[in-house]
Design a protein around this motif. Sequence first.
Motif, PDB file in Angstrom:
ATOM      1  N   GLY A  16       0.814  -1.208   0.000  1.00  0.00           N
ATOM      2  CA  GLY A  16       0.000   0.000   0.000  1.00  0.00           C
ATOM      3  C   GLY A  16       0.847   1.257   0.000  1.00  0.00           C
ATOM      4  O   GLY A  16       2.068   1.223   0.170  1.00  0.00           O
ATOM      5  N   ALA A  17       0.188   2.408  -0.181  1.00  0.00           N
ATOM      6  CA  ALA A  17       0.889   3.695  -0.227  1.00  0.00           C
ATOM      7  C   ALA A  17       1.160   4.258   1.155  1.00  0.00           C
ATOM      8  O   ALA A  17       1.914   5.213   1.299  1.00  0.00           O
ATOM      9  CB  ALA A  17       0.073   4.704  -1.029  1.00  0.00           C
ATOM     10  N   VAL A  18       0.545   3.657   2.182  1.00  0.00           N
ATOM     11  CA  VAL A  18       0.655   4.188   3.537  1.00  0.00           C
ATOM     12  C   VAL A  18       1.670   3.371   4.333  1.00  0.00           C
ATOM     13  O   VAL A  18       1.648   2.138   4.310  1.00  0.00           O
ATOM     14  CB  VAL A  18      -0.712   4.158   4.252  1.00  0.00           C
ATOM     15  N   ARG A  19       2.549   4.094   5.031  1.00  0.00           N
ATOM     16  CA  ARG A  19       3.445   3.461   5.982  1.00  0.00           C
ATOM     17  C   ARG A  19       3.158   4.024   7.363  1.00  0.00           C
ATOM     18  O   ARG A  19       3.114   5.232   7.551  1.00  0.00           O
ATOM     19  CB  ARG A  19       4.917   3.708   5.626  1.00  0.00           C
ATOM     20  N   TRP A  20       2.960   3.127   8.322  1.00  0.00           N
ATOM     21  CA  TRP A  20       2.736   3.512   9.708  1.00  0.00           C
ATOM     22  C   TRP A  20       4.056   3.447  10.458  1.00  0.00           C
ATOM     23  O   TRP A  20       4.842   2.519  10.274  1.00  0.00           O
ATOM     24  CB  TRP A  20       1.722   2.579  10.361  1.00  0.00           C
ATOM     25  N   ILE A  21       4.289   4.446  11.300  1.00  0.00           N
ATOM     26  CA  ILE A  21       5.546   4.534  12.051  1.00  0.00           C
ATOM     27  C   ILE A  21       5.193   4.543  13.530  1.00  0.00           C
ATOM     28  O   ILE A  21       4.499   5.451  14.001  1.00  0.00           O
ATOM     29  CB  ILE A  21       6.335   5.792  11.669  1.00  0.00           C
ATOM     30  N   VAL A  22       5.671   3.528  14.267  1.00  0.00           N
ATOM     31  CA  VAL A  22       5.228   3.354  15.642  1.00  0.00           C
ATOM     32  C   VAL A  22       6.397   3.231  16.612  1.00  0.00           C
ATOM     33  O   VAL A  22       7.376   2.540  16.335  1.00  0.00           O
ATOM     34  CB  VAL A  22       4.308   2.116  15.787  1.00  0.00           C
ATOM     35  N   ASP A  23       6.282   3.943  17.706  1.00  0.00           N
ATOM     36  CA  ASP A  23       7.125   3.713  18.884  1.00  0.00           C
ATOM     37  C   ASP A  23       6.183   3.186  19.954  1.00  0.00           C
ATOM     38  O   ASP A  23       5.325   3.921  20.441  1.00  0.00           O
ATOM     39  CB  ASP A  23       7.797   5.006  19.346  1.00  0.00           C
ATOM     40  N   PRO A  24       6.284   1.909  20.315  1.00  0.00           N
ATOM     41  CA  PRO A  24       5.292   1.323  21.218  1.00  0.00           C
ATOM     42  C   PRO A  24       5.321   1.906  22.621  1.00  0.00           C
ATOM     43  O   PRO A  24       4.278   2.091  23.238  1.00  0.00           O
ATOM     44  CB  PRO A  24       5.648  -0.161  21.220  1.00  0.00           C
ATOM     45  N   ILE A  25       6.529   2.169  23.136  1.00  0.00           N
ATOM     46  CA  ILE A  25       6.664   2.872  24.412  1.00  0.00           C
ATOM     47  C   ILE A  25       7.847   3.828  24.274  1.00  0.00           C
ATOM     48  O   ILE A  25       8.997   3.421  24.368  1.00  0.00           O
ATOM     49  CB  ILE A  25       6.878   1.917  25.598  1.00  0.00           C
ATOM     50  N   ASP A  26       7.545   5.067  24.013  1.00  0.00           N
ATOM     51  CA  ASP A  26       8.589   6.090  23.962  1.00  0.00           C
ATOM     52  C   ASP A  26       8.822   6.569  25.388  1.00  0.00           C
ATOM     53  O   ASP A  26       7.903   7.081  26.030  1.00  0.00           O
ATOM     54  CB  ASP A  26       8.158   7.248  23.072  1.00  0.00           C
ATOM     55  N   GLY A  27      10.045   6.389  25.881  1.00  0.00           N
ATOM     56  CA  GLY A  27      10.330   6.683  27.281  1.00  0.00           C
ATOM     57  C   GLY A  27      10.391   5.411  28.106  1.00  0.00           C
ATOM     58  O   GLY A  27       9.852   5.354  29.220  1.00  0.00           O
ATOM     59  N   THR A  28      11.055   4.389  27.565  1.00  0.00           N
ATOM     60  CA  THR A  28      11.072   3.085  28.238  1.00  0.00           C
ATOM     61  C   THR A  28      11.752   3.145  29.606  1.00  0.00           C
ATOM     62  O   THR A  28      11.336   2.448  30.538  1.00  0.00           O
ATOM     63  CB  THR A  28      11.748   2.030  27.350  1.00  0.00           C
ATOM     64  N   VAL A  29      12.782   3.972  29.759  1.00  0.00           N
ATOM     65  CA  VAL A  29      13.429   4.077  31.073  1.00  0.00           C
ATOM     66  C   VAL A  29      12.452   4.672  32.089  1.00  0.00           C
ATOM     67  O   VAL A  29      12.373   4.213  33.239  1.00  0.00           O
ATOM     68  CB  VAL A  29      14.730   4.904  30.983  1.00  0.00           C
ATOM     69  N   ASN A  30      11.692   5.673  31.687  1.00  0.00           N
ATOM     70  CA  ASN A  30      10.647   6.200  32.573  1.00  0.00           C
ATOM     71  C   ASN A  30       9.649   5.096  32.931  1.00  0.00           C
ATOM     72  O   ASN A  30       9.220   4.975  34.086  1.00  0.00           O
ATOM     73  CB  ASN A  30       9.907   7.351  31.890  1.00  0.00           C
ATOM     74  N   TYR A  31       9.269   4.315  31.943  1.00  0.00           N
ATOM     75  CA  TYR A  31       8.344   3.196  32.154  1.00  0.00           C
ATOM     76  C   TYR A  31       8.924   2.205  33.151  1.00  0.00           C
ATOM     77  O   TYR A  31       8.236   1.749  34.071  1.00  0.00           O
ATOM     78  CB  TYR A  31       8.100   2.524  30.809  1.00  0.00           C
TER      79      TYR A  31
END
Length: 274
Positions: A88-103
Amino acid sequence: MSDNTPDPWATQAAELLAIAVTVAREAADTARSMRAEGVSGVSTKSTDTDVVTAADRAVERQVIAALGALRPGDTVLGEEFGGTAGDGAVRWIVDPIDGTVNYLYGLPVYAVSLAAEVEGVVVAGVVRNAATGDEWTATLGGGAFRGERRLTGSAQTDLAQALVATGFGYDAKRRAHQAEVLARLITRVRDIRRFGAAAIDLCLAAEGGFDAYFEKGLNPWDRAAGGLIASEAGLLVGGLDGRPAGNDMTVAAPPAIFGPLTDLLAEFDAAGGP
């Protein structure tokens, strides 16, 4: 095209944003519930301080599965598993948990970041703080919002009075170089903040929580959604010396202080070093 004719680009961006918001909210619920159960499966990636958890992996798998069900054929680029194939023409860009050290430490500054890119242009993005439920969204040309409130960024025009946020890499040599840059910059601005989640930093800049933000080493998943939100709030988002935002440097600042800030960062070799 008359003023009364809908813009098909805007329609597509709105549709993609609606999907992104649904998927990101469900993913954030998973991240938060897994945190409440206790962090598990902790390992490291690039260095001993660059952590990844079972939740990072589980949340990214959930996002990939959800997008696959809603948008079969689209490509997904994620932090933990790289890219998935699609035609497809769409690409999804994901960071599942941005800030893992905080998490990992239970600090309430970590987010799911999800953006939709069409033909290389990010057209929709959402950042949701999984710990608090705060949510920022934007579509290309459609503005940026925190909930229902439209964002306009800081009106600061004097860099010397600007509160500036930044972040640090995980490699010790890179951190040493970044600390040298910061030591020179801190006398030229109001003060410095460091929250540890680039996507949220970009959103806080978008809403004027601080005046500007810069960081070396951001990957596409770190800045795709947050960068769109910042630019749609009226900030300039780019790199140094006229280059676009990228791994070597990402700066988000109001137009009046973007030039002075990037000039100083270039003078201090902020994009250089390890």
